[in-house]
Design a protein around this motif. Structure first.
Motif, short mmCIF file in Angstrom:
data_model
loop_
_atom_site.label_atom_id
_atom_site.label_comp_id
_atom_site.label_asym_id
_atom_site.label_seq_id
_atom_site.Cartn_x
_atom_site.Cartn_y
_atom_site.Cartn_z
N GLY A 132 -14.46 9.81 -13.97
CA GLY A 132 -13.27 9.16 -14.50
C GLY A 132 -12.67 8.22 -13.47
N LYS A 133 -11.36 8.14 -13.46
CA LYS A 133 -10.67 7.20 -12.59
C LYS A 133 -9.58 7.91 -11.79
CE LYS A 133 -8.34 2.69 -12.61
NZ LYS A 133 -7.97 1.52 -13.43
N LEU A 134 -9.54 7.59 -10.50
CA LEU A 134 -8.47 8.07 -9.63
C LEU A 134 -7.59 6.89 -9.25
CD1 LEU A 134 -10.40 10.37 -7.09
CD2 LEU A 134 -9.47 10.98 -9.33
N ILE A 135 -6.29 7.09 -9.33
CA ILE A 135 -5.33 6.10 -8.84
C ILE A 135 -4.50 6.79 -7.77
CG2 ILE A 135 -3.41 4.58 -9.38
CD1 ILE A 135 -4.41 4.44 -12.25
N SER A 136 -4.59 6.28 -6.55
CA SER A 136 -3.88 6.88 -5.42
C SER A 136 -2.79 5.92 -4.95
CB SER A 136 -4.86 7.19 -4.28
OG SER A 136 -4.17 7.68 -3.15
N ARG A 137 -1.55 6.35 -5.02
CA ARG A 137 -0.43 5.53 -4.59
C ARG A 137 0.28 6.20 -3.42
NH1 ARG A 137 0.47 5.37 -10.42
NH2 ARG A 137 -0.16 3.32 -11.25
N ALA A 138 0.61 5.41 -2.42
CA ALA A 138 1.35 5.92 -1.27
C ALA A 138 2.53 5.00 -0.98
CB ALA A 138 0.45 6.00 -0.04
N SER A 139 3.67 5.58 -0.70
CA SER A 139 4.83 4.81 -0.23
C SER A 139 5.23 5.35 1.13
CB SER A 139 5.99 4.92 -1.23
OG SER A 139 6.38 6.26 -1.40
N VAL A 140 5.75 4.47 1.97
CA VAL A 140 6.04 4.82 3.35
C VAL A 140 7.46 4.40 3.70
CG1 VAL A 140 5.39 4.48 5.76
CG2 VAL A 140 3.61 4.56 4.00
N GLU A 141 8.20 5.31 4.30
CA GLU A 141 9.54 5.01 4.82
C GLU A 141 9.60 5.53 6.24
OE1 GLU A 141 14.26 5.82 3.82
OE2 GLU A 141 12.73 6.20 2.29
N GLY A 142 9.58 4.61 7.20
CA GLY A 142 9.51 5.01 8.59
C GLY A 142 8.17 5.67 8.88
N GLU A 143 8.22 6.93 9.33
CA GLU A 143 6.99 7.68 9.58
C GLU A 143 6.78 8.77 8.53
OE1 GLU A 143 6.77 9.15 13.55
OE2 GLU A 143 6.75 7.15 14.46
N GLN A 144 7.39 8.59 7.36
CA GLN A 144 7.24 9.58 6.30
C GLN A 144 6.61 8.93 5.07
OE1 GLN A 144 7.94 13.04 6.21
NE2 GLN A 144 6.72 12.75 4.36
N GLY A 145 5.51 9.53 4.63
CA GLY A 145 4.86 9.04 3.44
C GLY A 145 5.10 9.96 2.26
N SER A 146 4.95 9.42 1.06
CA SER A 146 4.93 10.23 -0.15
C SER A 146 3.77 9.72 -1.00
CB SER A 146 6.25 10.15 -0.92
OG SER A 146 6.55 8.81 -1.28
N PHE A 147 3.10 10.65 -1.70
CA PHE A 147 1.85 10.32 -2.36
C PHE A 147 1.84 10.78 -3.81
CE2 PHE A 147 0.71 11.85 2.07
CZ PHE A 147 0.83 10.60 2.65
N GLU A 148 1.17 9.99 -4.65
CA GLU A 148 0.93 10.36 -6.04
C GLU A 148 -0.49 9.98 -6.39
OE1 GLU A 148 3.58 9.88 -9.85
OE2 GLU A 148 2.29 8.12 -9.68
N ILE A 149 -1.25 10.94 -6.90
CA ILE A 149 -2.63 10.69 -7.31
C ILE A 149 -2.77 11.08 -8.77
CG2 ILE A 149 -5.06 11.23 -6.90
CD1 ILE A 149 -4.19 12.16 -4.06
N LYS A 150 -3.31 10.18 -9.57
CA LYS A 150 -3.59 10.46 -10.97
C LYS A 150 -5.10 10.47 -11.18
CE LYS A 150 0.71 8.78 -13.04
NZ LYS A 150 1.09 10.10 -13.58
N ALA A 151 -5.61 11.54 -11.75
CA ALA A 151 -7.03 11.68 -12.07
C ALA A 151 -7.16 11.73 -13.59
CB ALA A 151 -7.60 12.93 -11.44
N THR A 152 -7.83 10.73 -14.14
CA THR A 152 -7.97 10.63 -15.59
C THR A 152 -9.44 10.62 -15.98
OG1 THR A 152 -5.92 9.35 -15.74
CG2 THR A 152 -7.40 9.28 -17.63
N GLY A 153 -9.80 11.48 -16.93
CA GLY A 153 -11.18 11.53 -17.39
C GLY A 153 -11.38 12.60 -18.45
N SER A 154 -12.53 12.55 -19.09
CA SER A 154 -12.86 13.53 -20.12
C SER A 154 -12.89 14.93 -19.54
CB SER A 154 -14.24 13.19 -20.72
OG SER A 154 -14.66 14.18 -21.62
#
Length: 213
Positions: A132-154
């Motif tokens: 399927g498809k993975l979408i990996s998003r990361a946002s960064v503020e200073g030295e702190q990251g936050s992450f969201e990963i979506k895995a879509t598939g049958s």
């Protein structure tokens, strides 16, 4: 579920077993192709050479990924470039079954945060066993990251016991080389001071990681 009791030697052994398991398949394919070349069959030569090239690239990609996801040793303040992490993630995860969209700024983050992101991608890939498809998003503020990963598939699903394993729990309190990766991911999350959540909606599994409250 029982809290997992795991000393450093057992953790090291299980992680080594996991890495070897990931690499043995392409290395074995190279050995098989070399045996075909030794038979000196001109009709099979091109096939064998192509298999060697493909398997060598595969093994290299897996080792580069493991080096960052399970290694990246160094001082407590060591930083890793998200761009480098994206390169190894794309090399490891993009194949005939799976595609990865990596959306992250070019920024340095503490090593445990980047290792957490890479390990969460492994779990996300397991959530779509048929591809399927993975979408990996990361946002960064200073030295702190936050992450969201979506895995879509049958037939997407949250991998068995993964939420308990992330929390450091397992049936009987014991794990094997297959289960060590989510356990390790939970350990890295706690070392990074981050919390992980996993949810499913239809054929999409969403994994998030953010600074612990």
């Amino acid at each position: 579920m029982t809290a997992i009791s795991l000393d450093s030697l057992d953790l090291a052994a299980l992680l080594c077993s996991r890495v070897c398991h990931d690499v043995i398949s392409p290395v074995g394919a190279i050995v098989n192709a070399l045996e075909v070349l030794e038979e000196d069959d001109p009709s099979m030569r091109d096939f064998a050479l192509e298999l060697i090239k493909k398997s060598a690239r595969n093994a290299s990609a897996r080792l580069q990924f493991a080096r960052l996801a399970f290694g990246a040793a160094g001082s407590a303040g060591a930083m890793i470039d998200l761009g480098d992490a994206g390169n190894v993630a794309n090399g490891f995860l993009n194949d005939e079954k799976l595609s990865l969209d990596w959306e992250a700024p070019r920024a340095l983050l503490p090593k445990n945060q980047v290792k957490l992101l890479l390990n969460l991608l492994v779990i996300a890939a397991q959530a779509v066993p048929r591809g399927g498809k993975l979408i990996s998003r990361a946002s960064v503020e200073g030295e702190q990251g936050s992450f969201e990963i979506k895995a879509t598939g049958s037939h997407a699903r949250i991998p068995a016991h993964v939420e308990d394993l992330l929390a450091g729990n397992a049936p009987g309190g014991t794990i094997d080389a297959h289960a060590v990766q989510p356990v390790y991911t939970g350990m890295v999350a706690r070392a990074a001071g981050m919390e992980v959540s996993v949810a499913i909606d239809g054929e999409t599994v969403t994994i998030k990681a953010a600074k612990a409250a």
